[in-house]
Design a protein around this motif. Structure first.
Motif, short mmCIF file in Angstrom:
data_model
loop_
_atom_site.label_atom_id
_atom_site.label_comp_id
_atom_site.label_asym_id
_atom_site.label_seq_id
_atom_site.Cartn_x
_atom_site.Cartn_y
_atom_site.Cartn_z
N GLN A 1 0.80 -1.22 0.00
CA GLN A 1 0.00 0.00 0.00
C GLN A 1 0.84 1.28 0.00
OE1 GLN A 1 -2.33 -0.80 3.59
NE2 GLN A 1 -4.10 -1.30 2.32
N PHE A 2 2.11 1.20 -0.37
CA PHE A 2 2.96 2.38 -0.33
C PHE A 2 2.54 3.37 -1.42
CE2 PHE A 2 6.10 -0.92 1.20
CZ PHE A 2 5.96 -0.57 2.54
N GLU A 3 2.45 4.67 -1.05
CA GLU A 3 2.09 5.69 -2.02
C GLU A 3 3.18 5.86 -3.07
OE1 GLU A 3 0.99 9.37 -0.23
OE2 GLU A 3 -0.64 8.49 0.96
N ASP A 4 4.44 5.83 -2.63
CA ASP A 4 5.57 5.96 -3.55
C ASP A 4 6.51 4.78 -3.34
OD1 ASP A 4 7.66 6.64 -5.16
OD2 ASP A 4 8.13 8.54 -4.19
N PRO A 5 6.32 3.69 -4.10
CA PRO A 5 7.15 2.49 -3.91
C PRO A 5 8.63 2.72 -4.15
CG PRO A 5 5.20 2.03 -5.25
CD PRO A 5 5.30 3.51 -5.14
N GLU A 6 8.98 3.83 -4.82
CA GLU A 6 10.38 4.09 -5.14
C GLU A 6 11.16 4.65 -3.96
OE1 GLU A 6 11.64 3.07 -8.01
OE2 GLU A 6 9.62 2.33 -8.42
N LEU A 7 10.46 5.14 -2.94
CA LEU A 7 11.15 5.69 -1.77
C LEU A 7 11.95 4.61 -1.06
CD1 LEU A 7 8.70 8.09 0.13
CD2 LEU A 7 10.88 8.68 -0.92
N ASP A 8 13.06 5.01 -0.45
CA ASP A 8 13.85 4.08 0.34
C ASP A 8 13.00 3.51 1.48
OD1 ASP A 8 16.73 3.11 1.02
OD2 ASP A 8 15.95 3.88 2.92
N LEU A 9 13.25 2.27 1.83
CA LEU A 9 12.46 1.59 2.85
C LEU A 9 12.43 2.38 4.17
CD1 LEU A 9 10.86 -1.07 2.99
CD2 LEU A 9 12.85 -2.13 4.06
N SER A 10 13.54 3.01 4.53
CA SER A 10 13.62 3.74 5.79
C SER A 10 12.74 4.99 5.80
CB SER A 10 15.07 4.13 6.09
OG SER A 10 15.56 5.03 5.10
N ARG A 11 12.29 5.44 4.62
CA ARG A 11 11.47 6.64 4.53
C ARG A 11 10.00 6.33 4.28
NH1 ARG A 11 13.36 11.29 0.94
NH2 ARG A 11 11.95 12.35 2.38
N GLN A 12 9.66 5.06 4.16
CA GLN A 12 8.27 4.68 3.99
C GLN A 12 7.53 4.75 5.32
OE1 GLN A 12 6.93 4.28 1.17
NE2 GLN A 12 8.36 3.38 -0.31
N ASP A 13 6.23 4.74 5.27
CA ASP A 13 5.42 4.71 6.49
C ASP A 13 5.76 3.47 7.31
OD1 ASP A 13 2.84 3.65 7.93
OD2 ASP A 13 2.48 5.79 7.63
N ARG A 14 6.13 3.66 8.58
CA ARG A 14 6.62 2.55 9.42
C ARG A 14 5.56 1.45 9.60
NH1 ARG A 14 11.13 2.90 12.36
NH2 ARG A 14 10.30 1.68 14.10
N VAL A 15 4.32 1.85 9.77
CA VAL A 15 3.26 0.86 9.98
C VAL A 15 3.10 0.00 8.73
CG1 VAL A 15 0.77 0.55 10.26
CG2 VAL A 15 2.01 2.15 11.73
N LEU A 16 3.11 0.64 7.55
CA LEU A 16 2.98 -0.12 6.31
C LEU A 16 4.19 -1.03 6.09
CD1 LEU A 16 1.50 2.56 3.86
CD2 LEU A 16 0.30 0.86 5.25
N VAL A 17 5.39 -0.54 6.44
CA VAL A 17 6.59 -1.37 6.34
C VAL A 17 6.47 -2.58 7.25
CG1 VAL A 17 9.08 -1.48 6.82
CG2 VAL A 17 8.13 0.50 5.64
N GLY A 18 6.04 -2.34 8.50
CA GLY A 18 5.91 -3.44 9.45
C GLY A 18 4.89 -4.46 9.01
N ALA A 19 3.74 -3.99 8.50
CA ALA A 19 2.70 -4.91 8.03
C ALA A 19 3.20 -5.75 6.86
CB ALA A 19 1.46 -4.11 7.62
N GLN A 20 3.93 -5.11 5.94
CA GLN A 20 4.44 -5.84 4.78
C GLN A 20 5.55 -6.80 5.17
OE1 GLN A 20 4.60 -6.99 0.75
NE2 GLN A 20 3.01 -6.02 1.99
N LEU A 21 6.38 -6.43 6.14
CA LEU A 21 7.40 -7.35 6.66
C LEU A 21 6.74 -8.62 7.18
CD1 LEU A 21 9.94 -5.13 8.63
CD2 LEU A 21 10.55 -6.88 6.97
N LEU A 22 5.66 -8.44 7.93
CA LEU A 22 4.96 -9.60 8.48
C LEU A 22 4.38 -10.46 7.36
CD1 LEU A 22 3.08 -8.09 11.57
CD2 LEU A 22 5.25 -9.33 11.51
N ARG A 23 3.74 -9.81 6.39
CA ARG A 23 3.12 -10.60 5.33
C ARG A 23 4.15 -11.41 4.56
NH1 ARG A 23 -0.90 -9.16 0.25
NH2 ARG A 23 -1.74 -11.27 0.22
N VAL A 24 5.25 -10.76 4.21
CA VAL A 24 6.29 -11.44 3.43
C VAL A 24 6.89 -12.61 4.22
CG1 VAL A 24 8.63 -11.17 2.50
CG2 VAL A 24 6.87 -9.47 1.97
#
Length: 314
Positions: free
Chosen positions: A183-206
């Motif tokens: 659900q990232f608005e800008d998938p090209e952004l570095d992982l450290s600059r993405q929304d933390r909640v979305l990063v965490g949710a995607q980490l879990l899913r993967v």
């Protein structure tokens, strides 16, 4: 300063400027979450005093963070032991996913403890699921409609529970989103600059779906290929980070032992079952003191099938 906040959120930020535009100044304070705004010229003595206040603020935050982390980890330990007792299959998945997430986030993301906690709590809602349903999932078998409905609802069950615990708002949201696609608005952004909640949710899913592939009999390459075949569901940069995960880092020496030989830190290398076939502890779970005591009680009564296989740390 906004970038610095993403890179090092624990740091205390100060803005010393002679710039007069109040609108830009307010934006800098808001976006950078600045502790103090200092106008030029600022005498050295005053500046040193402000630095001292910033240092005190940092140490206060650090102390509070340590207390919070310790308290939360203790609470999570209790919840995990409860999960281990109620649903050993879910606990085994949790143990494996937590180890993978821990390896992925170290050096990649700030405040890694939040992501590790989310991984530890990701299967909490599975306490409401029948063990047979989870056994089907980990074996890669199809679920019936009712089972599918229960399984897709388990993140919301965990979220409702975790929302009652202070300071776990972001972790709770990560757990709740573990079955959602990218659900990232800008998938090209570095992982450290993405929304933390979305990063965490995607980490879990993967990591969870990767684990399900492995426990279902796929090789590492086959499990990753399945994830890469669905880029709209799984964020490719996170999938790629699975290549850095050492699946054998804790598993060097296989041994067959009896319950009396169990030691904390060992990993179970097979499901431990009663003579009636009931799973008491799932493959991949780490042996804790409570696990030892519980399995030894079953062994003493003659209910536990022995010997069983474990993996010891190097």
């Amino acid at each position: 300063l906004e970038k610095a906040r993403h890179i090092s959120p624990e740091s205390v930020r100060l803005l010393l400027t002679g710039y007069a535009d109040i609108g830009d100044t307010i934006k800098a304070v808001n976006d950078g979450k600045i502790f103090q705004y200092i106008s030029k010229p600022c005498p050295a003595k005053a500046l040193l005093g402000i630095f001292h206040e910033a240092m005190v603020e940092f140490r206060t935050r650090e102390a509070e963070s340590a207390i919070i982390k310790g308290t939360l980890r203790g609470s999570v330990g209790v919840l995990m032991q409860l999960l281990a007792n109620v649903n050993p299959t879910a606990f085994g998945c949790t143990a494996r996913v937590q180890r993978m997430v821990k390896q992925i986030v170290r050096g990649q993301l700030s405040s890694p403890w939040q992501f590790e906690l989310a991984a530890s709590l990701s299967q909490l809602g599975c306490m409401s699921l029948p063990v047979d349903t989870l056994n089907k999932i980990t074996a890669g078998k199809a679920l019936e409609a009712k089972e599918e409905e229960l399984f897709t609802g388990h993140p919301a069950v965990a979220e409702n529970f975790l929302q009652q615990i202070p300071r776990l708002e972001e972790v709770s949201a990560m757990v709740a989103g573990q079955q959602r696609p990218v659900q990232f608005e800008d998938p090209e952004l570095d992982l450290s600059r993405q929304d933390r909640v979305l990063v965490g949710a995607q980490l879990l899913r993967v990591t969870i779906d990767f684990d399900h592939g492995l426990t279902g009999g796929l090789s590492r390459e086959e499990a990753m290929a399945e994830l890469r075949a669905a880029p709209g569901e799984y964020y490719p940069p996170i999938v790629n980070l699975l290549e850095t995960v050492d699946l054998e880092q804790f598993t060097t020496l296989p041994r067959y032992i009896n319950a009396q030989e169990l030691a904390t830190g060992m990993l179970l290398d097979e499901d431990l079952v009663t003579r009636e076939g009931v799973i008491l502890a799932s493959k991949g779970g780490e042996v804790t003191y409570e696990t030892q005591e519980r399995l030894r009680r079953f062994a003493k009564s003659g209910a536990l099938v022995q010997p069983f296989r474990v993996l010891t740390r190097q």
